[in-house]
Design a protein around this motif. Structure first.
Motif, PDB file in Angstrom:
ATOM      1  N   ARG A  27      18.683  40.158 114.261  1.00 29.58           N
ATOM      2  CA  ARG A  27      18.903  41.268 115.200  1.00 29.58           C
ATOM      3  C   ARG A  27      19.496  40.767 116.512  1.00 29.58           C
ATOM      4  O   ARG A  27      19.050  39.776 117.071  1.00 29.58           O
ATOM      5  N   GLU A  61      22.494  45.476 119.570  1.00 30.27           N
ATOM      6  CA  GLU A  61      21.333  44.654 119.935  1.00 30.27           C
ATOM      7  C   GLU A  61      20.250  44.676 118.857  1.00 30.27           C
ATOM      8  O   GLU A  61      19.453  43.761 118.742  1.00 30.27           O
ATOM      9  N   ARG A  62      20.234  45.727 118.080  1.00 31.08           N
ATOM     10  CA  ARG A  62      19.223  45.861 117.024  1.00 31.08           C
ATOM     11  C   ARG A  62      19.748  45.439 115.653  1.00 31.08           C
ATOM     12  O   ARG A  62      19.006  45.453 114.671  1.00 31.08           O
ATOM     13  N   GLY A  63      21.052  45.136 115.610  1.00 30.77           N
ATOM     14  CA  GLY A  63      21.618  44.755 114.319  1.00 30.77           C
ATOM     15  C   GLY A  63      22.497  43.527 114.454  1.00 30.77           C
ATOM     16  O   GLY A  63      22.281  42.690 115.322  1.00 30.77           O
ATOM     17  N   ASP A  65      15.129  41.002 110.477  1.00 29.06           N
ATOM     18  CA  ASP A  65      14.627  40.771 111.837  1.00 29.06           C
ATOM     19  C   ASP A  65      15.222  39.516 112.467  1.00 29.06           C
ATOM     20  O   ASP A  65      15.469  39.455 113.668  1.00 29.06           O
ATOM     21  N   TYR A  84      23.140  47.877 111.461  1.00 29.62           N
ATOM     22  CA  TYR A  84      21.701  47.848 111.737  1.00 29.62           C
ATOM     23  C   TYR A  84      20.987  48.031 110.407  1.00 29.62           C
ATOM     24  O   TYR A  84      21.129  49.057 109.728  1.00 29.62           O
TER      25      TYR A  84
END
Lengths: 541, 541
Positions: free
Chosen positions: B364, B38-40, B361, B354
């Motif tokens: 992501r 979810e962050r990458g 950004d 990530y």
């Protein structure tokens, strides 16, 4: 007869396959080389792995294709760790010694990465492509940084032939009428007598250095690579060779108007090179080729000196002698000069092997038309010295069966490669540097040339031995082209880098299964026992 | 935000692409790995360069295809001098550190030939595939010589978990009813609780060792390859993971009767392997797959521990985190076990990247369906640390444009290779060891598998995502096969070993022409002057 124990591997630089009388030259008599052929096997169809010094030689010295060793053009260092003939022979206690040229560039970055000191013995072997240099001389010492260290300059000075650059001023210049020097770099001066006295010129010098090595060699077996720098340009030679031949002695150019009008971009680009345009002029051919012939004649005379020395010292009984070249010279054929492309003038070389062993008696004086590659010499030498074959490293085939007349499966194709990424023509053709690749595949009749990003070329050497008719687009030869294209793929997809396990080790791995203690796919103890595995896991019983 | 400066490169061993909930597994929840995704960027179509540990990893660690680095199967040493990721990063002042598994075998013969001392720093890097080992553990310590030195055994002893072979007796055994040990090598025991307390089992141990490294790292930037040895067999895990999943949680096998009746000799030979026959039995699948899932679940829990540590120490701000695997596990799909062939179960892997930099950004939580190869990570890391690209050595592509959402040309094909020369099946098929080669080429829809000496296999993943229908002989797909066959040739004939000159050097060579003082093809002084060459040969003027 003494036990065969040494190898004298003679290489000429830029000597065309057909500029020796034993290969059929009508006006250039080379009786000494011919005599070697009478005592050995003359290989009629030998191809280099690249028609340019550096990569061709790296293939000779590693026994590996250019795509395998990776030194694809002059000035590309041979990567550190690439196994060389010298490495293989040293394992057998055989010295592998250099006298003359290799065109080797050391991989100084790789050596630094691995902490190999250039001055150490291993460092010298790594930097000299596996050889122990008795004398390294690449034969080019122009002003500047090219090669400042060659002992030949010191030698000339010792003979009183001094100056800032003795090689340039004596071996590579003639006297002008007005007292100024005439440069051997300029082809109009080719027929002038080089200033250096003949006995001090490069070919006799290297012969003497070869003899010096043999004299100094101890009892250990050796391979000596006596690597001449001629008849490579600059085309200039001292008397009597400078005017031994004239325009009446040269062969007519092998070329056609159709070639001149080729639509093949790469071939066209080459024809536009300065040196190719020069050699397309009769004036240049008539000035230069007689001198090229003079250089070859001088080399043959020096072979006489060398072979007489070997006879006198009984070395002919214990020494294998190989005579070859690193590539040819177009000399104006096909509207080309220099080398680079794959016509026979460029990619085909002379190869004569004299094997002193009695097993070779049956083949003395014979001619072999087997397809030979330059990479065959390294495994031949390994074989000669009694080493086990290393097919996982050495991609060539030992010539021993051909020398001894014993049955063997031989290859169906000869391969040669050329990387023109560093050539001006690549920029003109606007080709990406990774794609500037040509590959030749020759099956003994059809010569197919893959040109990345362009159409192929095709020649039928049976109906067109002069390679004047490009069949690269003829619809009726589609099948031949497809067959050779596919054969090239079969070659390209082979292992070329899997060098760290021997065939014996691979077989043992296949026969032995998993390492002890590793159990894959077993359900229970019964299956272990059924498989005859005894107590591999002690906690089972 | 701090400056991004480190890379934590996590690799699982034998983790299938689809055994994570973010990749769609319906019953195996992996929330920690999912959160990283979810962050990458989650890469949906990533292929390894060989579906087996050793060669796949050597490709990851060198950024080069298997045909280039030559370590084609487990137990083939990576040749000395092959440049590694560690070499490239050290040039930039970045430590490249190993915690866990590499499957690297040093080329001890090559090191000896080059005089590289195994105990020297360069010797350790050479033997450890470019890494500085903080902890090396290949995760196999059966009785015998396989791996006697792994610190994990000492660690277990320190915890009071002793014996002749603590790894075998504690991490790889269960307690039997009668007081005797039950071997984790035997799959009937897979669902038993491993004797080792969970906190001392291999996955938590390596997590802690990774944290130990990060704690100990100084101010220099680092790449840490945290390389887990699970969920690779032996399939056994301590509580609570040993019975967390049951037969009701596993997916039905992906297989068809037509596959069972394939006429393809290589595929048939594989189906006959013991482990493949085992995994074709429901009993085996139902016993083993829940434990495989338990091992993955344990890994995900450890990712939670690790990521929590990184959050707490503000490392998430300055550290690129990559999560991937070295290949999959058939687990009975296609009537196969283990890996080796090219179905997605084997050759496709999960890959999550990530990137802490603000440039990332925009991407992501997104999914990329670009065709990724394992060799892309090395150039990605080089890029991350600010190194110049090295396309002459690194054959992969930096993922940075995909991570930052910037335009880029991407590859059209993913390639994977397999050398079965060391396999029993090669002997059964009576294939020469040089010809025991398979190559996969996948264009995102069509997966074509070249099998040297046999017909190809072909799958259409659009109409047949489960790869059940082999179109290798269907006449209507002749064109597709021909296209991919030709694409494979284009790939095979590329440079793979031309590593000693940079593109910049090659361009300079093309633009610069001959070295100063070398004059080729000039007739006279006028031509020299016309060419604008000034006094190259001082004797001319």
């Amino acid at each position: 007869m003494k036990t065969a124990r040494n190898v004298l591997w003679i290489m000429a630089d830029q000597l065309r396959w057909d500029y020796l009388s034993c290969y059929g030259h009508p006006t250039l008599q080379t009786p000494n080389i011919d005599r070697l052929a009478e005592r050995g096997v003359r290989f009629e169809r030998t191809y280099v792995q690249s028609p340019i010094c550096g990569p061709s030689r790296m293939s000779f010295y590693t026994g590996r294709y250019v795509r395998s060793h990776g030194a694809t053009w002059n000035g590309f260092p041979l990567r550190v760790g690439e196994p060389t003939l010298g490495d293989h022979l040293r394992e057998l206690g055989v010295d592998c010694v250099l006298v003359g040229k290799t065109h080797m560039i050391p991989d100084t970055e790789g050596m630094k990465r691995l902490g190999i000191e250039p001055e150490s013995i291993i460092g010298v072997h790594t930097a000299e492509c596996g050889f122990t240099p008795f004398e390294r001389d690449d034969g080019m010492h122009p002003d500047g940084d090219y090669d400042k260290t060659a002992p030949y300059d010191d030698y000339l000075r010792e003979q009183g032939l001094g100056g800032a650059n003795p090689w340039e001023e004596w071996a590579n210049s003639a006297d002008g009428d007005d007292g100024k020097l005439l440069s051997g770099w300029l082809m109009e001066n080719a027929n002038r007598p080089a200033r250096v006295p003949e006995e001090h010129s490069e070919t006799p010098y290297l012969t003497q250095r070869g003899i010096d090595f043999i004299e100094s060699a101890g009892d250990r077996p050796w391979l000596c690579h006596l690597s001449y720098i001629k008849p490579h340009w600059p085309y200039i030679v001292p008397p009597p060779y400078h005017n031994m031949y004239g325009p009446g002695d040269i062969l007519p150019p092998v070329r056609s108007n159709a070639e001149r009008e080729t639509d093949h971009p790469v071939y066209r680009a080459w024809q536009n090179h300065r040196v190719c345009q020069a050699f397309s002029r009769d004036e240049v051919r008539e000035r230069v080729i007689p001198v090229y012939m003079g250089l070859v004649k001088q080399l043959d005379d020096q072979m006489g000196v060398l072979f007489e020395y070997l006879e006198r010292t009984d070395r002919m009984d214990d020494t294998m002698i190989v005579f070859t070249s690193d590539h040819g010279d177009y000399l104006g054929d096909h509207w080309l000069g220099e080398k680079d492309l794959f016509h026979d003038a460029s990619a085909r070389i002379p190869l004569i092997v004299y094997d002193p062993r009695s097993e070779a008696d049956a083949t003395r004086g014979t001619v072999s038309d087997a397809l030979i590659e330059g990479i065959d010499l390294a495994p031949t030498f390994l074989d000669f010295f009694g080493g086990d074959p290393k097919p996982h490293i050495l991609e060539g085939l030992s010539l021993e069966p051909l020398l001894h007349g014993t049955p063997t499966d031989w290859r169906d194709y000869a391969i040669s490669e050329y990387d023109y990424a560093t050539r001006q023509s690549r920029l003109e053709l606007d080709v990406d540097q990774a794609d500037a690749r040509l590959i030749m595949i020759f099956d003994g009749r059809w010569k197919y040339i893959h040109a990345e990003g362009f159409r192929p070329l095709l020649f039928d050497l049976e109906s067109d031995p002069d390679e004047l008719v490009d069949l690269g687009v003829e619809p009726e030869h589609e099948e031949v082209r497809a067959r050779l294209h596919e054969a090239l793929f079969a070659w390209a997809r082979r292992h070329h880098t899997r060098i760290t396990r021997t065939p014996q080790q691979v077989d043992r791995m296949a026969e032995g299964g998993e390492p002890p203690g590793i159990l894959i796919g077993f359900w229970d103890e019964d299956e272990i026992r059924e498989a005859g595995i005894k107590s591999v896991y002690p906690k089972v019983d």
